[in-house]
Design an enzyme around this catalytic site. Structure first.
Site, short mmCIF file in Angstrom:
data_model
loop_
_atom_site.label_atom_id
_atom_site.label_comp_id
_atom_site.label_asym_id
_atom_site.label_seq_id
_atom_site.Cartn_x
_atom_site.Cartn_y
_atom_site.Cartn_z
N LYS A 1 0.59 -1.43 -0.10
CA LYS A 1 -0.28 -0.33 -0.04
C LYS A 1 1.20 1.13 0.21
O LYS A 1 1.23 1.21 0.91
CB LYS A 1 -1.31 0.07 0.97
CG LYS A 1 -2.31 1.27 1.36
CD LYS A 1 -2.72 1.19 2.49
CE LYS A 1 -3.95 1.86 3.22
NZ LYS A 1 -3.22 3.08 2.83
N ARG B 1 -9.52 11.93 -5.66
CA ARG B 1 -10.62 11.31 -4.85
C ARG B 1 -11.76 11.93 -4.62
O ARG B 1 -12.91 11.44 -4.04
CB ARG B 1 -9.81 10.79 -4.16
CG ARG B 1 -10.74 9.78 -2.77
CD ARG B 1 -9.79 8.58 -1.86
NE ARG B 1 -11.22 8.26 -1.63
CZ ARG B 1 -11.37 8.13 -0.31
NH1 ARG B 1 -11.22 9.62 0.15
NH2 ARG B 1 -12.74 7.20 0.82
N LYS C 1 -6.58 -8.27 -1.48
CA LYS C 1 -7.90 -8.46 -2.35
C LYS C 1 -8.93 -9.77 -2.47
O LYS C 1 -7.22 -10.02 -2.88
CB LYS C 1 -7.84 -7.21 -3.54
CG LYS C 1 -7.57 -6.22 -3.33
CD LYS C 1 -6.75 -5.06 -4.66
CE LYS C 1 -6.43 -4.05 -4.25
NZ LYS C 1 -5.93 -3.64 -5.34
N CYS D 1 -20.37 20.65 31.56
CA CYS D 1 -22.08 20.89 31.73
C CYS D 1 -22.12 21.13 33.56
O CYS D 1 -23.72 20.95 33.54
CB CYS D 1 -23.09 19.84 31.09
SG CYS D 1 -22.89 18.45 31.13
N CYS E 1 -21.43 11.15 29.91
CA CYS E 1 -22.20 12.31 30.42
C CYS E 1 -23.73 12.36 30.36
O CYS E 1 -24.16 11.81 29.32
CB CYS E 1 -21.96 13.97 29.59
SG CYS E 1 -23.37 15.14 29.80
S1 IVH Z 1 -7.29 -0.26 -4.22
C1 IVH Z 1 -12.54 -0.44 -2.51
N1 IVH Z 1 -5.00 -1.17 -3.95
O1 IVH Z 1 -5.14 2.57 0.30
C2 IVH Z 1 -10.26 -0.35 -3.05
N2 IVH Z 1 -5.83 0.97 -2.40
O2 IVH Z 1 -7.47 3.24 2.33
C3 IVH Z 1 -10.08 0.41 -2.72
N3 IVH Z 1 -4.05 2.44 -1.68
O3 IVH Z 1 -7.59 5.13 -1.33
C4 IVH Z 1 -8.71 0.78 -3.11
N4 IVH Z 1 -2.63 1.17 -2.46
O4 IVH Z 1 -5.04 5.34 -2.03
C5 IVH Z 1 -6.04 -0.31 -2.93
N5 IVH Z 1 -2.58 -1.54 -4.25
C6 IVH Z 1 -3.52 -1.19 -3.86
C7 IVH Z 1 -3.94 0.22 -2.78
C8 IVH Z 1 -4.48 1.54 -2.26
C9 IVH Z 1 -3.16 2.15 -2.06
C10 IVH Z 1 -4.33 3.16 -1.58
C11 IVH Z 1 -5.99 4.33 -2.46
C12 IVH Z 1 -6.97 4.31 -1.60
C13 IVH Z 1 -6.50 4.29 0.47
C14 IVH Z 1 -7.59 3.08 0.98
#
Ligand code: IVH
EC number: 6.5.1.2
Length: 676
Positions: free
Chosen positions: A119, A140, A285, A406, A427
């Site tokens: 990621k 986005r 995924k 409060c 609260c």
């Molecule tokens: S898939 C619904 N694949 O991670 C599917 N995201 O929190 C969502 N990201 O906003 C995206 N590497 O900016 C996907 N191999 C990858 C990714 C990825 C980075 C980021 C992307 C997304 C965030 C999700």
């Protein structure tokens, strides 16, 4: 020069800097040379470091990098750009996989293949290709609506402008991450806080010539919508991306089993330092596109993917004080104010202590030396206390029994599900009556997933509250703009922008509206369920009677906890006043189901007993996808009771009594033109 004169001189420079900034980045027409602009910036920074009392939120030291422009056109994503749920350990991954297995009613865990993709910590973008040509590029944005940053994206060399390969879909929205490599970042690091910030700042420039100067990279990893794409799974999609001319992550892998996901995670975490770019975890995924479709989406994230974050960074610090914060639902959260420490590149000075029980359990005290952990974008928290370093005169922390805001008494609820007292103290006030809760509820009301009012952030809510401009949500729609225009930091243009954003959001969907009210236990998913059930705003406003609220228990997914919370909400006079004022000021759109013409149109179903080869959750989602409705009680509104294996006899008998059709799985699947 005396202090006063110095301050005047300083503020003049700040003002000038702001004006140049605006000309340069927003209007795209600088009125001074780059050197002059840099000199002015240096002057300000020098003054600040010499005279510590000089401060301004508009200083170049506060606004990092380029100021992004507000001038981009907003465009709705055909398929929303969602985020991902997070996993931090093996337990979370097992849960993720278990949910998938249950949803799909699978027997063998080891049949699920994952695409594991590092990621990258950058900025996601959506590229729309029609007949092979890049026609639009969007940021986005809030996930539903992005900004048209086509020109800037076109400056990135990794993004093909035209694709002529024969199997490239006729129309497709390719999505991926824009980022900057660490080596390139080093060259511009005095302008930005981190590589992610650099990518984001450069992408949202009005002047694409500035963007072109930044060595941005693009890695593709998914798609939004497509026409005529004939690909069966994510790994072959990634292969095709390469053939079409996109860069993909060289560390992408196909993996089966949580044990192997953990091994790969460990290996990559060790390699992380050597990589050319920042990664903050691994995205998993489900590989098969058919399974992805069946799994679908929960409120904000897909059921078929998750982000496995890298382990937390931690540092040692000292607790200076313990403050109690009051949240939107009245929860009292203790927060440790710690001596600022650098944890993984971020300066941390607050760390959550979660709740009263946690303080008691760990015996956390003011003055203690503690280990503080921070993982990804999660709030830092105190992990442990070093008792050897405890000060002799230290005293146990006494949790307040009265709300610090409060003065109402604080209570711990009894949880019907766990049959235990909650760990969280709250609260007991009724909401808007407590100042801190009211402020938090207004922040929630304008927040991204609720009204999403541009430019109305948390700071502005606090500021407007202090100036008595807002006390209740409806005040937002009756703001005294003349007064705001005279406030420091505001001008004609910014007030006009704010007014525009507020007016624009008066038109709102029922589910967002319900969510924005911040009713406890009614998050996005439940708000959506209630909105779909009620269909119109007027049905919602007329919920107040006990009986009407009880009828919500027909919704599969809404239980006693939610019903009790909604009842409490509708019993409160201030809430009723808020609702009636909002009703006058807003245009709340009725629910239009996307596919309201499906095979099960106008039919209601209830499930009892175990179905064969399909989970309850999937059956439910299948009924909804075909415009049918699920209810969870046998009553007059029920058309079909689907009886699986070992059904509840009481349900069968009541259905017989009411003359409701009882069908089996095969009969139900026939209605969907499917064979069971
Ligand atoms: S898939 C619904 N694949 O991670 C599917 N995201 O929190 C969502 N990201 O906003 C995206 N590497 O900016 C996907 N191999 C990858 C990714 C990825 C980075 C980021 C992307 C997304 C965030 C999700």
């Amino acid at each position: 020069m005396n202090d006063k004169d110095l301050e005047i001189e300083y503020l003049k420079k700040i003002d000038l800097f702001q004006r140049h900034n605006k000309h340069y980045y927003d209007k795209n027409k600088p009125i001074v040379s780059d050197q002059e602009f840099d000199l002015l910036k240096k002057d300000i920074i020098d003054l600040e470091s010499k005279y510590k009392f000089l401060k301004s939120e508009y200083s170049p030291t506060k606004s990092i990098g380029f100021k992004p422009s507000k001038n981009f056109q907003k465009i709705k994503h055909k398929v929303p750009m969602l985020s991902l749920g997070n996993a931090f350990n093996e337990e979370d991954l097992k849960n993720f996989e278990k949910k998938i297995i249950n949803f799909l009613s699978l027997k063998d865990v080891n049949t699920i293949e994952y695409s594991a993709e590092p990621k990258i910590d950058g900025i996601s973008a959506s590229l729309i290709y029609i007949n092979g040509k890049l026609t639009k590029g969007l940021s986005r944005g809030d996930g539903n609506e992005g900004e048209d940053i086509t020109q800037n994206l076109k400056t990135i060399k990794d993004i093909p402008l035209e694709i002529t390969k024969s199997n490239f879909p006729k129309e497709i929205d390719i999505r991926g991450e824009v980022f900057i490599e660490n080596n390139d970042f080093k060259k511009i690091k005095d302008k930005f806080a981190n590589p992610r910030n650099a990518a984001s700042g450069s992408l949202r420039q009005k002047n694409s010539l500035i963007t072109a100067k930044i060595p941005l990279k693009f890695i593709a990893y998914t798609y939004g919508y497509e026409k005529k794409m004939n690909i069966k799974n994510q790994t072959s999609f990634l292969e095709n991306l390469k053939l079409w001319g996109f860069k993909t992550n060289p560390f992408n892998k196909k993996i089966i089993g949580v044990k192997n996901l953990m091994l790969n995670h460990k290996e990559l975490e060790e390699k992380r330092k050597e990589l050319a770019f920042d990664i903050d975890g691994i995205v998993y995924k489900v590989n098969d596109f058919d399974l992805q479709k069946r799994l679908g989406f929960a409120a904000n994230a897909p059921r078929w993917a998750i982000a496995h974050k890298f382990s937390a960074n931690s540092s040692i610090s000292e607790i200076m004080n313990i403050e109690i914060q009051i949240g939107r639902t009245g929860a009292l959260t203790p927060v440790a104010k710690i001596k600022p420490v650098n944890i993984g590149g971020v300066i941390v000075s607050n760390a959550t202590l979660h709740n009263e029980d946690e303080i008691v359990r760990k015996d956390i005290r003011v003055g203690d030396t503690v280990t503080v952990e921070r993982a990804g974008d999660v709030i830092p928290h105190v992990v442990s206390v070093d008792l050897k370093k405890r000060k002799q005169n230290s005293k146990k922390f006494i949790f307040p029994l009265k709300c610090p805001s409060c003065g109402s008494k604080t209570i711990k609820d009894y949880n019907e599900t766990t049959k235990r007292q909650d760990a969280v103290r709250r609260c007991a006030s009724e909401g808007f009556e407590c100042e801190k809760i009211a402020i938090e509820r207004i922040k929630h009301f304008v927040s991204k997933d609720a009204f999403n009012i541009d430019g109305f952030g948390k700071k502005i809510v606090e500021n407007f509250w202090n100036l008595k401009l807002v006390r209740l949500p409806q005040d937002i729609f009756k703001l005294n703009y003349n007064k705001i225009e005279e406030l420091e930091g505001w001008g004609k243009l910014s007030v006009a922008n704010l007014r525009f954003s507020i007016e624009e959001k008066k038109n709102i969907s029922l589910e967002r509206f319900i969510y924005s009210l911040g009713i406890r236990h009614i998050g996005q998913e439940n708000a959506k369920l209630i909105a779909r059930h009620l269909k119109t705003a007027s049905n919602f406003f007329r919920l107040s009677g006990e009986k009407n609220i009880e009828s919500l228990s027909n919704i599969d997914g809404i239980g006693i906890t939610q019903i009790q919370s909604i009842k409490k909400f509708f019993l409160n006079k201030t809430n009723l006043k808020v609702l009636s004022e909002l009703e006058k000021n807003l245009l709340i759109k009725d629910i239009i189901l996307i596919n309201n013409n499906g095979l099960l149109k106008n039919k209601t179903f209830m499930l009892t007993g175990k179905l064969n080869g399909i989970s309850r959750a999937e059956a439910k989602s299948l009924i909804e996808q075909n415009s049918g409705k699920i209810i969870s009680n046998v009553n007059k509104k029920l058309d079909y009771l689907i009886a699986g294996d070992k059904p509840t006899l009481k349900k069968i008998n009541t259905a017989k009594e009411w003359n409701i059709k009882i069908i089996n799985q095969t009969e139900w699947l026939k209605m969907l033109n499917k064979s069971g």
